[in-house]
Write an enzyme that holds these catalytic residues in place. Structure first.
Site, mmCIF file in Angstrom:
data_model
loop_
_atom_site.group_PDB
_atom_site.id
_atom_site.type_symbol
_atom_site.label_atom_id
_atom_site.label_comp_id
_atom_site.label_asym_id
_atom_site.label_seq_id
_atom_site.Cartn_x
_atom_site.Cartn_y
_atom_site.Cartn_z
ATOM 1 C CB CYS A 194 -1.004 0.057 1.357
ATOM 2 S SG CYS A 194 -1.742 1.586 1.473
ATOM 3 C CE LYS A 249 -4.741 6.075 -5.716
ATOM 4 N NZ LYS A 249 -4.719 4.468 -5.766
ATOM 5 C CG HIS A 274 -26.892 23.218 -0.647
ATOM 6 N ND1 HIS A 274 -27.208 22.605 -1.832
ATOM 7 C CD2 HIS A 274 -27.156 24.566 -1.013
ATOM 8 C CE1 HIS A 274 -27.441 23.281 -2.889
ATOM 9 N NE2 HIS A 274 -27.278 24.530 -2.191
ATOM 10 C CB SER A 331 -2.575 -4.837 -13.733
ATOM 11 O OG SER A 331 -2.963 -4.380 -15.110
HETATM 12 P P1 NAI Z 1 -7.927 -7.301 -10.527
HETATM 13 O O1 NAI Z 1 -8.543 -8.403 -10.079
HETATM 14 O O2 NAI Z 1 -8.809 -5.970 -10.066
HETATM 15 O O3 NAI Z 1 -8.208 -7.285 -12.092
HETATM 16 C C1 NAI Z 1 -7.394 -8.180 -13.267
HETATM 17 C C2 NAI Z 1 -8.126 -8.217 -14.432
HETATM 18 O O4 NAI Z 1 -7.299 -8.670 -15.196
HETATM 19 C C3 NAI Z 1 -9.438 -8.687 -14.491
HETATM 20 O O5 NAI Z 1 -10.235 -8.050 -15.098
HETATM 21 C C4 NAI Z 1 -9.352 -9.980 -15.309
HETATM 22 O O6 NAI Z 1 -10.524 -10.343 -15.898
HETATM 23 C C5 NAI Z 1 -8.153 -9.418 -16.176
HETATM 24 N N1 NAI Z 1 -7.211 -10.430 -16.668
HETATM 25 C C6 NAI Z 1 -6.565 -11.683 -15.915
HETATM 26 N N2 NAI Z 1 -6.182 -12.457 -16.972
HETATM 27 C C7 NAI Z 1 -6.003 -11.675 -17.860
HETATM 28 C C8 NAI Z 1 -5.265 -12.150 -19.340
HETATM 29 N N3 NAI Z 1 -4.676 -12.974 -19.433
HETATM 30 N N4 NAI Z 1 -5.228 -11.387 -20.118
HETATM 31 C C9 NAI Z 1 -6.473 -10.194 -20.042
HETATM 32 N N5 NAI Z 1 -6.903 -9.908 -18.792
HETATM 33 C C10 NAI Z 1 -6.727 -10.454 -18.099
HETATM 34 O O7 NAI Z 1 -6.692 -7.148 -10.343
HETATM 35 P P2 NAI Z 1 -5.465 -5.952 -10.266
HETATM 36 O O8 NAI Z 1 -5.901 -4.829 -11.343
HETATM 37 O O9 NAI Z 1 -4.226 -6.621 -10.548
HETATM 38 O O10 NAI Z 1 -5.531 -5.542 -8.909
HETATM 39 C C11 NAI Z 1 -5.085 -6.467 -7.501
HETATM 40 C C12 NAI Z 1 -5.643 -6.142 -6.378
HETATM 41 O O11 NAI Z 1 -5.285 -4.879 -5.896
HETATM 42 C C13 NAI Z 1 -7.268 -5.966 -6.246
HETATM 43 O O12 NAI Z 1 -7.621 -6.922 -5.342
HETATM 44 C C14 NAI Z 1 -7.569 -4.614 -6.188
HETATM 45 O O13 NAI Z 1 -8.641 -4.584 -5.177
HETATM 46 C C15 NAI Z 1 -6.198 -4.076 -5.428
HETATM 47 N N6 NAI Z 1 -5.987 -2.680 -5.710
HETATM 48 C C16 NAI Z 1 -7.035 -1.609 -5.182
HETATM 49 C C17 NAI Z 1 -6.752 -0.437 -5.509
HETATM 50 C C18 NAI Z 1 -7.668 0.546 -4.929
HETATM 51 O O14 NAI Z 1 -8.465 0.303 -4.099
HETATM 52 N N7 NAI Z 1 -8.127 1.637 -5.742
HETATM 53 C C19 NAI Z 1 -5.719 0.090 -6.421
HETATM 54 C C20 NAI Z 1 -4.932 -0.853 -6.859
HETATM 55 C C21 NAI Z 1 -5.068 -2.465 -6.577
#
Ligand code: NAI
Length: 463
Positions: free
Chosen positions: A43, A52, A448, A273
């Protein structure tokens, strides 16, 4: 001779671990935190906070470039990516030392090294870290998660060469790519696509599913996609990446299959990702008999594992991989250790995507409620009902969606896209957590003019 006997040993000093350590120490537990990298975890060092910082610079640059619709013209606005990264490093350094000071202030001992559970000993467990063996009656596992590099031909080699990066390496790049490809249109992919789009790179997002932003409510996800498509991001949905080939500093390719055809995109940087997995290997959990599910530690709502005395909090349980979930889980685990009964309410954990517009959600979508057999309805209201939103968002098309029980009008979920959504959603989380009804919220006075007023206004569309 340094102290080796503790009441509690915490493996991992990220949000779940350091927060739990402070609470435990305040609760009277002699606490040790073992951390192999910098305190603050993903984080603070390579996730929430650095991204951010980058996104804020991008926002200022966007304002400078698009101020004319508000009567402000800025000539010659420039973004210096290396300077943005320097500032990010400064922010991270400040916060990491803040966590160190917090640990010191609370009387928590920090050991720098990779911790390994050696096994059970009389009265608890033994853990080795940086060559020292420690003992404690209780363990809290907060070892977090790591990016998945899926077995796509060429991906691992390109990652090792530096042509492909994860959320970790991308934050330290000092030069911008020209053509940037994101594999995986989830939270990390979208936030990075947003930054690189704002600073002028050509961005393509390749996503396997037919929508971006994973479990995000479907109209919100489609609105977000539309907003970014307008800004020039190319989305290739329903596509499976089949090969990656390239070296840093030159153009390479990402190949994908879509509708039975193989296509390719040229690029000079790729972000992978595609999700994260719990970090549980090699720390002695299997030997201790801790129950796992697909590599993540199985915990209940008290954050207890299958082994008495061993608790787990944060991404390592694979439940809701968000820093604020980790905070809460760590606290719940400590409270339960101290004999104060505590359970995590997983129904009301908010989530945010820090794109521009922002997306924020809590609770059920209509789809998930119906899937769970709940008789639910939804109401949607444009954020343009807010005077402040109109004043600040020329051409904005944000909205809020409230999901509620048909019979009793209990608020089941709130989903929002638009400015300030990230700051507003906690109020909605309180509504879901406290099982408030539409009629209860109608009687709450909101300030408001604000954007959050639209949530209250939406409650009056329910009859
Ligand atoms: P994610 O699970 O959010 O998204 C991964 C995406 O990749 C999915 O939509 C999936 O369908 C796609 N995918 C998987 N394999 C693929 C492939 N071979 N080709 C194309 N698409 C594919 O995972 P992400 O973005 O890596 O984030 C990981 C974690 O970090 C999440 O649990 C998220 O909640 C957390 N995180 C939270 C943030 C926030 O709260 N703002 C910011 C960054 C991360």
């Amino acid at each position: 001779m340094a102290e080796t006997k503790f009441d509690l040993i915490i493996l991992g000093g990220g949000p779940a671990g350091y927060n739990a350590a402070e609470r435990a120490a305040h609760g009277g537990l002699k606490t040790l935190v073992c951390e192999e990298r910098a305190l603050g975890g993903v984080c603070l060092n390579e996730g929430c906070i650095p991204t951010k910082t980058l996104l804020y610079s991008a926002k200022i640059y966007d304002y400078a470039n698009h101020g004319d619709k508000y009567g402000v013209t800025v000539e010659g606005a420039k973004i210096d990516h290396a300077k943005v990264v320097d500032r990010k490093d400064k922010v991270v350094k400040t916060l990491v030392s803040g966590v160190g000071a917090k640990m010191k202030g609370a009387g928590v001992t920090v050991a720098n090294g990779t911790a390994k559970i050696l096994g059970k000993v009389a009265g608890g467990f033994a853990v080795e870290c940086a060559g020292v063996t420690y003992e404690a009656a209780k363990l809290l596992i907060c070892t977090g998660s790591e990016a998945i590099v899926p077995p796509i031909p060429g991906l691992r080699e390109a990652y090792e060469a530096g042509f492909v990066v994860t959320n970790r390496e991308i934050l330290d790049l000092r030069t911008l790519p020209k053509k940037f490809v994101v594999i995986g249109g989830g939270v990390i992919g979208l936030e990075m696509a947003s930054y690189f789009n704002s600073v002028g790179c050509e961005v393509t997002v390749i996503e396997m599913l037919d929508k971006i932003a994973g479990p995000t409510e479907k109209e919100i996800s489609s609105n977000l996609e539309k907003n970014y498509a307008k800004k020039g991001v190319k989305f290739i949905l329903g596509a499976k990446v089949s090969a990656v080939n390239g070296k840093p500093g030159s153009m390479g390719v990402v190949e994908y299959e879509k509708d039975g055809k193989t296509e390719k995109v040229e690029c000079d940087l790729v972000l992978v990702s595609t999700g994260r997995r719990a970090r549980t290997k090699g720390i002695g959990l299997e030997e201790l008999g801790v129950q796992m599910n697909r590599g993540a530690i199985v915990t209940d709502e008290t954050c207890a594992t299958s082994v008495p005395g061993v608790w787990a909090a944060g991404d390592v349980n694979g439940k809701v991989m968000l820093a604020h979930t980790g905070y809460r889980e760590g606290e719940a685990a400590v409270n339960n250790m101290l004999g104060k009964k505590d359970r995590v309410d997983y129904r009301s954990i908010p989530s945010v995507i820090y794109t521009n517009p922002e997306v924020a959600s809590v609770g059920e979508t209509l789809e998930s409620a119906q899937k769970a057999g709940i008789d639910a309805e939804e109401t949607t209201l444009s954020l343009r009902y807010s005077g402040r939103y109109l004043a600040e968002n020329e051409g904005g098309d944000g909205f809020v969606k409230i999901v509620y029980g048909k019979q009793h009008h209990e608020i089941l979920g709130v989903h929002m896209i638009g400015s300030y959504a990230s700051e507003i959603i906690y109020g909605a989380a309180a509504m879901v957590a406290r099982c408030q009804r539409v009629e209860d919220v109608q009687k709450i006075v909101f300030p408001h003019p604000t954007v959050c007023e639209v949530i209250r206004e939406a409650m009056f569309t329910v009859h």
